[in-house]
Design a protein around this motif. Structure first.
Motif, PDB file in Angstrom:
ATOM      1  N   ASP A   1      45.774  40.715  36.235  1.00  0.00           N
ATOM      2  CA  ASP A   1      45.367  40.679  34.831  1.00  0.00           C
ATOM      3  C   ASP A   1      43.956  41.256  34.684  1.00  0.00           C
ATOM      4  O   ASP A   1      43.231  41.401  35.666  1.00  0.00           O
ATOM      5  CB  ASP A   1      45.377  39.228  34.324  1.00  0.00           C
ATOM      6  N   TRP A   2      43.575  41.528  33.442  1.00  0.00           N
ATOM      7  CA  TRP A   2      42.218  42.030  33.129  1.00  0.00           C
ATOM      8  C   TRP A   2      41.194  41.018  33.647  1.00  0.00           C
ATOM      9  O   TRP A   2      41.226  39.849  33.269  1.00  0.00           O
ATOM     10  CB  TRP A   2      42.093  42.197  31.613  1.00  0.00           C
TER      11      TRP A   2
ATOM     12  N   ASN B   1      42.171  41.353  38.217  1.00  0.00           N
ATOM     13  CA  ASN B   1      41.922  40.233  39.115  1.00  0.00           C
ATOM     14  C   ASN B   1      43.120  40.088  40.073  1.00  0.00           C
ATOM     15  O   ASN B   1      44.057  40.893  40.049  1.00  0.00           O
ATOM     16  CB  ASN B   1      41.604  38.947  38.337  1.00  0.00           C
ATOM     17  N   GLU B   2      43.077  39.060  40.905  1.00  0.00           N
ATOM     18  CA  GLU B   2      44.089  38.901  41.957  1.00  0.00           C
ATOM     19  C   GLU B   2      45.501  38.812  41.409  1.00  0.00           C
ATOM     20  O   GLU B   2      46.459  39.243  42.047  1.00  0.00           O
ATOM     21  CB  GLU B   2      43.773  37.666  42.817  1.00  0.00           C
ATOM     22  N   THR B   3      45.645  38.247  40.201  1.00  0.00           N
ATOM     23  CA  THR B   3      46.999  38.087  39.656  1.00  0.00           C
ATOM     24  C   THR B   3      47.422  39.289  38.803  1.00  0.00           C
ATOM     25  O   THR B   3      48.449  39.243  38.132  1.00  0.00           O
ATOM     26  CB  THR B   3      47.102  36.783  38.832  1.00  0.00           C
TER      27      THR B   3
HETATM   28  C1  LIG Z   1      43.413  36.478  36.187  1.00  0.00           C
HETATM   29  O1  LIG Z   1      43.256  36.565  34.788  1.00  0.00           O
HETATM   30  C2  LIG Z   1      44.253  35.834  34.063  1.00  0.00           C
HETATM   31  C3  LIG Z   1      44.056  36.167  32.582  1.00  0.00           C
HETATM   32  O2  LIG Z   1      42.727  35.977  32.204  1.00  0.00           O
HETATM   33  C4  LIG Z   1      44.104  34.372  34.350  1.00  0.00           C
HETATM   34  O3  LIG Z   1      45.106  33.633  33.661  1.00  0.00           O
HETATM   35  C5  LIG Z   1      44.286  34.171  35.851  1.00  0.00           C
HETATM   36  O4  LIG Z   1      44.069  32.808  36.177  1.00  0.00           O
HETATM   37  C6  LIG Z   1      43.292  35.041  36.611  1.00  0.00           C
HETATM   38  N1  LIG Z   1      43.594  34.931  38.036  1.00  0.00           N
HETATM   39  C7  LIG Z   1      42.665  34.746  38.963  1.00  0.00           C
HETATM   40  C8  LIG Z   1      43.122  34.674  40.362  1.00  0.00           C
HETATM   41  O5  LIG Z   1      41.473  34.631  38.676  1.00  0.00           O
END
Ligand SMILES: *[C@@H]1O[C@H](CO)[C@@H](O)[C@H](O)[C@H]1NC(C)=O
Ligand SMILES: *[C@@H]1O[C@H](CO)[C@@H](O)[C@H](O)[C@H]1NC(C)=O
Length: 388
Positions: A79-80, A75-77
């Motif tokens: 992470d899975w 995802n954008e940050t």
């Molecule tokens: C990406 O995934 C992480 C872990 O599940 C979550 O904490 C985070 O908010 C997510 N970021 C976005 C932009 O959806």
């Protein structure tokens, strides 16, 4: 997609019906009490499995993250995302770049996050990971050694450190990934003696180099290869680490390495073989059939031999080569392979509920995803039928 609770339950229903219809051996779970009255509705709901596979990444964290984002793994940050069920990397993350530690750490983070979300990461050792374990450091930049601190620190990390332990525990040479859970978990051996059923080859093989038709330890697949890979890796990691080549002489495999371990690492072995990429169709397309039959898979997917413009699909997608030189060391195109499998029960009105016949539509859509476009490599539909 990871199934919602609703689709999961419905998916399980059609799965259990499949057990009944395909007459699996007695070791299979008992069939559920599915509707047997003519005209009863076939359980509704569709099973979907989404797999993303990425080839050689050679020391480039920036491009690794780009391909994982554009294919929906991250995802954008970073992470899975939970948007894929399986993420497969076919090896050669190390060498030719400086980002080794961060890249393998990212894989470990994703592995844990995937498990928590009901997904899986499947990681493979390429010839370059094995070269580094051997002490063949010809493609290691000095600037990369600096990220470990010293040659000795790097040797320790690749053998008994977290990275070496991760290789032993969470990396294999090859994987057999079933498209449908009725065929068992990833890396369950294919059993050619099991009674044939229409789904028995609904699985994919992943490896770095290739499964050569002349390789002598192909079966049982995939455990024969993975057992040899682990025993060779342990021998390499457990020995007193030889001074790396260059400038020292090439250390080679340990003296105790077996004939089969040598063969694993030879030119026709699974981490080095290039024949599926380099031989003509007239050889490759007939020859691949024997390997698919022995390993119980529909397609062989591999990296290792780059094409800098596109992924290469041969013999109707029975061979897919996914190394496009993603790393800036090569400057090829960014790419990821996306595989979407669906199994959909067909409607009773079309399919003879009155004669106790059930039918499902099975579809595989395989796409090469690039930064600026997506190519469909395979779009194949089969009908699966049986009576009970
Ligand atoms: C990406 O995934 C992480 C872990 O599940 C979550 O904490 C985070 O908010 C997510 N970021 C976005 C932009 O959806
Ligand atoms: C292997 O992966 C699992 C799941 O993420 C993790 O808990 C474990 O620590 C890993 N093992 C090693 C030795 O890295």
């Amino acid at each position: 997609m990871v199934p919602s609770p609703r689709t999961f339950i419905l998916g399980s229903l059609s799965l259990l019906s499949l057990y009944a219809l395909l007459h699996l051996p007695s070791s299979a779970p008992a069939p559920s009490p599915i509707p047997k009255e003519p005209g009863e509705p076939i359980p509704d709901g569709q099973f979907t499995r989404h797999i993303v596979a990425v080839g050689d990444l050679h020391g480039d964290l920036v491009n690794m993250k780009k391909v994982l984002k554009m294919s929906g793994v991250l995802n954008e940050t970073g992470d899975w995302s939970g948007n894929v069920d399986f993420f497969v990397q076919t090896g050669d993350m190390i060498d030719r770049g400086d980002d080794t530690l961060e890249m393998f750490a990212l894989m470990d983070k994703l592995r844990g996050q995937a498990l928590d979300a009901g997904g899986r990461v499947l990681s493979h050792l390429g010839n370059h990971e094995v070269m580094n374990a051997i002490g063949d450091w010809r493609y290691v930049p000095q600037s990369e050694i600096a990220t470990f601190g010293s040659v000795a620190a790097r040797q320790q990390m690749l053998s008994s450190g977290w990275l070496g332990r991760s290789w032993r525990t969470n990396y294999t040479i090859t994987s057999r990934l079933p498209l449908h859970p009725s065929l068992g978990p990833p890396n369950a051996d294919y059993d050619p003696q099991a009674s044939p059923n229409p789904l028995s080859h609904a699985a994919l093989s992943f490896v770095h180099g290739g499964l050569s038709p002349t390789y002598s330890n192909l079966t049982p697949y995939p455990s024969a290869i993975n057992t040899l890979g682990l025993s060779l890796l342990r021998r390499l990691q457990d020995r007193v680490q030889p001074p790396p080549h260059p400038p020292n002489p090439y250390p080679g495999l340990p003296r105790e390495a077996t004939r089969a371990e040598h063969e694993l690492y030879e030119a026709d072995g699974p981490v080095w073989y290039r024949g599926w990429a380099t031989e003509p169709d007239s050889f490759v397309c007939p020859a691949v059939e024997g390997v698919l039959a022995k390993t119980g898979v529909r397609r062989l997917i591999m990296g290792h031999t780059p094409n800098f413009e596109n992924m290469v699909s041969r013999c109707d997608g029975k061979i897919i080569i996914i190394d496009t030189g993603i790393s800036k060391a090569y400057g090829g195109v960014l790419s990821a392979l996306s595989i979407t499998y669906t199994l959909t029960p067909q409607t009773p009105s079309r399919f003879l509920a009155a004669s106790n016949t059930r039918a499902w539509t099975e579809r595989e859509v395989i796409k090469a995803i690039y930064e600026d476009k997506t190519d469909v490599l395979v779009d194949s539909t089969r009908e699966i039928r049986g009576s009970w």
